[in-house]
Design a protein around this motif. Structure first.
Motif, PDB file in Angstrom:
ATOM      1  N   PRO A 147    -128.986  -4.839 -33.140  1.00  0.00           N
ATOM      2  CA  PRO A 147    -129.798  -6.052 -32.920  1.00  0.00           C
ATOM      3  C   PRO A 147    -129.631  -6.580 -31.503  1.00  0.00           C
ATOM      4  O   PRO A 147    -128.514  -6.746 -31.011  1.00  0.00           O
ATOM      5  N   GLY A 148    -130.741  -6.822 -30.817  1.00  0.00           N
ATOM      6  CA  GLY A 148    -130.713  -7.353 -29.457  1.00  0.00           C
ATOM      7  C   GLY A 148    -130.602  -6.311 -28.361  1.00  0.00           C
ATOM      8  O   GLY A 148    -130.697  -6.639 -27.175  1.00  0.00           O
ATOM      9  N   TYR A 149    -130.396  -5.039 -28.707  1.00  0.00           N
ATOM     10  CA  TYR A 149    -130.273  -4.004 -27.681  1.00  0.00           C
ATOM     11  C   TYR A 149    -131.584  -3.869 -26.901  1.00  0.00           C
ATOM     12  O   TYR A 149    -132.665  -3.828 -27.480  1.00  0.00           O
ATOM     13  N   ASP A 150    -131.471  -3.781 -25.560  1.00  0.00           N
ATOM     14  CA  ASP A 150    -132.637  -3.691 -24.679  1.00  0.00           C
ATOM     15  C   ASP A 150    -132.938  -2.220 -24.404  1.00  0.00           C
ATOM     16  O   ASP A 150    -132.175  -1.531 -23.716  1.00  0.00           O
ATOM     17  N   LEU A 151    -134.062  -1.741 -24.930  1.00  0.00           N
ATOM     18  CA  LEU A 151    -134.441  -0.340 -24.749  1.00  0.00           C
ATOM     19  C   LEU A 151    -134.682   0.018 -23.292  1.00  0.00           C
ATOM     20  O   LEU A 151    -134.541   1.172 -22.894  1.00  0.00           O
ATOM     21  N   LYS A 152    -135.054  -0.960 -22.486  1.00  0.00           N
ATOM     22  CA  LYS A 152    -135.364  -0.701 -21.084  1.00  0.00           C
ATOM     23  C   LYS A 152    -134.116  -0.744 -20.211  1.00  0.00           C
ATOM     24  O   LYS A 152    -133.876   0.168 -19.416  1.00  0.00           O
ATOM     25  N   ARG A 153    -133.300  -1.773 -20.374  1.00  0.00           N
ATOM     26  CA  ARG A 153    -132.195  -2.009 -19.444  1.00  0.00           C
ATOM     27  C   ARG A 153    -130.840  -1.599 -19.976  1.00  0.00           C
ATOM     28  O   ARG A 153    -129.859  -1.528 -19.235  1.00  0.00           O
ATOM     29  N   GLY A 154    -130.717  -1.355 -21.273  1.00  0.00           N
ATOM     30  CA  GLY A 154    -129.428  -1.017 -21.846  1.00  0.00           C
ATOM     31  C   GLY A 154    -128.934   0.359 -21.433  1.00  0.00           C
ATOM     32  O   GLY A 154    -129.685   1.197 -20.927  1.00  0.00           O
ATOM     33  N   ARG A 155    -127.641   0.601 -21.697  1.00  0.00           N
ATOM     34  CA  ARG A 155    -127.064   1.913 -21.380  1.00  0.00           C
ATOM     35  C   ARG A 155    -127.832   2.992 -22.139  1.00  0.00           C
ATOM     36  O   ARG A 155    -128.039   2.925 -23.332  1.00  0.00           O
ATOM     37  N   GLY A 156    -128.254   4.038 -21.393  1.00  0.00           N
ATOM     38  CA  GLY A 156    -129.005   5.121 -22.012  1.00  0.00           C
ATOM     39  C   GLY A 156    -130.447   4.781 -22.279  1.00  0.00           C
ATOM     40  O   GLY A 156    -131.120   5.473 -23.054  1.00  0.00           O
ATOM     41  N   GLY A 157    -130.957   3.706 -21.649  1.00  0.00           N
ATOM     42  CA  GLY A 157    -132.311   3.249 -21.924  1.00  0.00           C
ATOM     43  C   GLY A 157    -133.355   3.849 -21.001  1.00  0.00           C
ATOM     44  O   GLY A 157    -133.098   4.755 -20.202  1.00  0.00           O
TER      45      GLY A 157
END
Length: 908
Positions: free
Chosen positions: A281-291
């Motif tokens: 929940p809340g993970y950023d698909l664009k900026r997160g690690r591995g995004g």
């Protein structure tokens, strides 16, 4: 056309859209005509209908088209009818069309009497950057164009200044596209990627933008322009602008200052993200690690570093870039595939997030219920299944991005160790060398005076000294290193390159020790080592035609063309020199590569000089310059020390006159043009020198005109030329000029050679010429395989004598500028022993190698001998006696044929 999916899949897609995506559900209720087509599985028809809206009001029309497009692509995507590439391409194409419509409406608003539609000039262009430029827009993307205008052509009222008209148009365009009305919005427009956005107007003139990118642009702007595309408005003007700033984006030499900045940007991607580190929940698909951003930046970083040298990497799409990097050997094929598949899946899930409520979001919902909703929209069982899949996908991306960070400074590097113990490294006089090293750093060497240069040198110093100690001749390598430092205006990039590619240090040490020519080239241009950073450095040059395209690319004017050709040729010659030292290819193949490199330069510069000359003097209808190559150039077998033996001719009537503002008669015209071509090939520019040009083989030698008509040349050869001039003609070849001229000259040579000759007179003339040469030009040393008796000159005399004596052979079979081919044809006819072909090959391999490692052909140290042995004996190592025996055998073969044909014994 995409095949329509089954009715069941369309039904399922419509059900998921209504159940889990309120935005799509509302559109299905609002757009009943499109909903009906989708219910029947007619996706293509629905797409056409969505884009066919043609309301009179531009804003209304674009909003309704966008709304219909969102519905059809969304449902078609869920049904599997429109795969990800199609979805992104349709969204990007709509953005281009909408932006074009908005530009035309905006610039024409204040001048309603002006036609700004169709092909009419609009004086403004939108350069698409980011995902729009790459053709990878998502459902709720902003677009990030740069608006440029031409003060001369932008439509405006008489009292408006061009800049004022451009700003009013830009503001109206943003309003047309982004304002939310009862019909929705078209696209949000973000203009912050324009030059100096904090102080600059919304639209910038072409000249102001050009000045910015040439003088003050930052590294991140280079990265942004990897995906730039002229998308809307005056597209042709935008393409010209992008072509003009290619040198800013794609730098031929590695700019380590810029690469350091890119490395900082790479690290900031991770450091600036403070959200959930792993999918949940809340993970950023664009900026997160591995995004998503990590995949894009992984590709773009490699493109920036290598794209200046490998044009095939200059692609906009992320998947295309990964595939191109793998094809070029920059990244592994498995890395490209896994990153590409991961990128596609992340983009699909991003689209699912945005379908729910048409929000520009990249983050997974914060609550379990909303997360389940997105997962079910995608067709998964629940949010846990989605998170598990994302865990796997992002781990694959994150691992590879970690390696990128490590390669470009993402982890702290250990401090450079103190200089190695010079005695332990084996240097003969370590104390004296320590003093010399201190002298490099005490301010006397210009390129080592700055703190940055000293710090960069300290980083490589231990490894450099180790490499120099291991060089074939350490003292010679160190001396040439010092000479190189003294001549380089700046060495920061060189030091940083060696730090980033420590494997180049051993190559550098070998070059310095073994080849004065390559060492001198490095002293003029330290960035020549850049040519060795990828696998293309050890490929032979392509065809002449491909080289010509490379040389002429991105050269908008004559001066730029001169510099570009010099840079390209010097890099090719340097790379082939290293190939010779490392026995990467047969020296015969390298000699042919050197010849193709020169031939392409001659043709490109001759065309460039002719175009430049025509600006003042016009052209002569029916007449063209012809450039003949003689000697090794004509035969297609150059060495690193070869001059270019050229003869200039021209076609057409010598009494004709040019049609320019300063007309010239044909003879004067082509003589002055020939001077221009010789200067283009030989006069140094900011990029250095190119070739020495020798034109003494022209009719009447240095006393004759530089350029004569083909008719005059033929008349001279028939009536006045000496036997040695006819012999030289055996290796002549047209390198520049119309094909019909080459055919005419070829036919002339065949006829000339076929004329009956007095055999005794020919033999006497040939022997007299060779005797004179032996008296006035003796061998330079025991390895002068060209001038030693039984060497290449004797072999050339034999072949040319027989070519003339035999009238060129049946159907001209003996007439080829390639000496090896001629000897082979003569051997097949039984006129010379077959052993002469092997003798030619050994002697030529030795000549090509010697010209690089020992131009004076005198005694060699062991390390240089090893190079000659490897090249002449096909990779064998260290057996100098075997090579001398092979050389002796080759010379005896030539001497034996000489005695058989001329009845004269050579003293070997």
């Amino acid at each position: 056309m995409v095949e329509e999916t089954t009715s069941a899949r369309w039904d399922d897609a419509l059900h998921r859209a209504r159940a889990h995506a309120p935005f799509l559900s509302d559109l299905l209720d609002r757009e009943t005509d499109l909903a009906a087509l989708l219910a029947k599985g007619e996706g293509e028809a629905a797409l056409a209908a969505a884009l066919a809206r043609d309301d009179a009001d531009v804003g209304v029309r674009l909003r309704r088209q966008r709304r219909g497009l969102a519905l059809v692509l969304g449902v078609g995507d869920l049904a599997g009818a429109f795969p990800l590439p199609r979805v992104m391409a349709e969204l990007s194409a709509f953005a281009d069309r909408s932006l074009d419509t908005a530009i035309r409406e905006a610039v024409g608003h204040r001048v309603p009497d002006r036609d700004v539609w169709g092909d009419a000039p609009v004086g403004m262009v939108a350069l698409a950057l980011g995902k729009q430029g790459a053709g990878e827009l998502n459902y709720s993307s902003d677009i990030d164009p740069i608006l440029l205008f031409d003060p001369q052509t932008i439509p405006r009222r008489e009292r408006d200044e061009p800049a004022e008209a451009a700003q009013m148009a830009a503001r109206r365009l943003v309003q047309t596209m982004g304002a939310a009305t009862a019909e929705g919005y078209v696209l949000r427009v973000d203009l912050r990627l324009r030059p100096a956005s904090e102080v600059s107007p919304l639209a910038i003139s072409y000249d102001a933008a050009m000045t910015h990118y040439e003088s003050s642009a930052l590294a991140w702007e280079r990265a942004a322009f990897i995906r730039a595309r002229s998308a809307s408005g005056d597209v042709a003007a935008g393409e010209r602008f992008l072509n003009a700033i290619k040198p800013f984006v794609w730098r031929k030499s590695l700019d380590f200052g810029a690469i350091d900045e890119i490395s900082r940007l790479v690290r900031r991607i991770r450091e600036s993200y403070d959200g959930t580190p792993r999918p949940g929940p809340g993970y950023d698909l664009k900026r997160g690690r591995g995004g998503i951003r990590e995949v894009e930046f992984y590709a773009q970083t490699h493109q920036l570093i290598h794209g200046g040298r490998i044009p095939e990497l200059r692609v906009r799409g992320t998947r295309q870039a990964l595939d191109a990097l793998a094809a070029a050997g920059i990244i592994g094929a498995a890395d490209a595939q896994e990153l590409g598949e991961s990128y596609d899946r992340l983009r699909v899930i991003e689209h699912r997030l945005q379908m729910v409520r048409d929000r520009q979001t990249h983050s997974l919902p914060a609550t379990a219920g909303e997360l389940d909703n997105v997962a079910r929209l995608d067709g998964l069982a629940d949010g846990a299944a989605l998170v598990a899949e994302l865990d796997h996908v992002t781990a694959r991306v994150g691992e590879r991005f970690d390696r990128l960070l490590e390669a470009h400074g993402g982890k702290a590097e250990p401090a450079a160790s103190a200089p190695a113990n010079l005695a332990e490294l084996g240097f003969e006089n370590p104390a004296a060398l320590a003093e010399r090293i201190a002298g490099w750093k005490d301010g006397r060497v210009k390129c080592l005076r700055s703190d940055n240069a000293l710090a960069a040198f300290a980083e490589i110093e231990p490894a450099l000294l180790t490499a120099l100690a291991g060089a074939p001749m350490p003292e010679r390598a160190i001396t040439r290193w010092e000479q190189m430092l003294a001549r380089l205006p700046s060495a920061f990039n060189l030091f940083k390159l060696l730090a980033a590619r420590p494997g180049l240090l051993d190559t550098l040490a070998r070059v310095l020790a073994l080849s004065p020519a390559l060492a001198d080239a490095l002293a003029r241009r330290g960035d020549l080592l850049d040519t060795l950073i990828d696998r293309t450095a050890f490929a032979l040059p392509p065809s002449v035609e491909e080289l010509e395209r490379e040389y002429a690319a991105d050269a908008p004017d004559y001066e730029t063309l001169l510099d570009r050709v010099r840079r390209e040729v010097s890099e090719r010659r340097f790379a082939m020199g290293v190939q010779l030292l490392d026995h990467a290819h047969d020296p015969l193949a390298i000699a042919a590569g050197l010849s193709r490199t020169a031939e392409a330069a001659i043709d490109v510069l001759a065309r460039g000089a002719a175009d430049e000359f025509a600006n003042d003097h016009g052209r002569i209808e029916g007449s063209q310059l012809v450039v003949l190559g003689f000697g090794r150039l004509g035969g297609g077998v150059l060495t690193h020390a070869s001059d270019l033996d050229l003869v200039y001719l021209f076609t057409g009537d010598h009494a004709a006159e040019s049609d320019g503002r300063r007309p010239l008669g044909a003879t004067q015209y082509f003589n002055r043009l020939a001077q221009r071509v010789s200067a283009a090939l030989s006069v140094p520019t900011a990029e250095g020198a190119l070739y020495e040009v020798d034109t003494r083989l022209r009719p009447s030698g240095s006393q004759g005109l530089l350029a004569v008509s083909i008719d005059s040349f033929a008349r001279y050869q028939r009536e006045q030329a000496w036997t040695w001039e006819h012999m030289a003609l055996m290796r002549a070849r047209v390198l520049h000029g119309p094909p019909q001229a080459a055919a005419v000259l070829d036919a002339f040579v065949r006829d000339l050679v076929a004329d009956p000759r007095d055999g005794d007179a020919l033999r006497g003339a040939v022997l007299e010429m060779r005797g004179e040469m032996a008296r006035h030009k003796p061998p330079a040393g025991p390895l002068d395989v060209k001038l030693l008796r039984g060497g290449l000159v004797d072999l050339e005399f034999l072949a040319h004598y027989l070519q003339l004596r035999e009238g060129g052979g049946p159907d001209g079979a003996f007439l080829t500028p390639d000496l090896r081919g001629a000897v082979h044809a003569l051997a097949q006819a039984g006129l010379v022993p077959g052993t002469l072909v092997d003798a030619h090959d050994l002697l030529t391999r030795l000549l090509v190698s010697l010209r690089l490692v020992a131009p004076d052909a005198r005694e060699l140290p062991d390390a240089a001998r090893d190079v000659l042995v490897a090249n002449a004996l096909d990779g064998a190592e260290g057996d100098w006696d075997l090579l001398l025996a092979a050389l002796d055998k080759a010379r005896h073969a030539v001497a034996g044929a000489w005695a058989q044909i001329f009845g004269e014994t050579l003293e070997l």
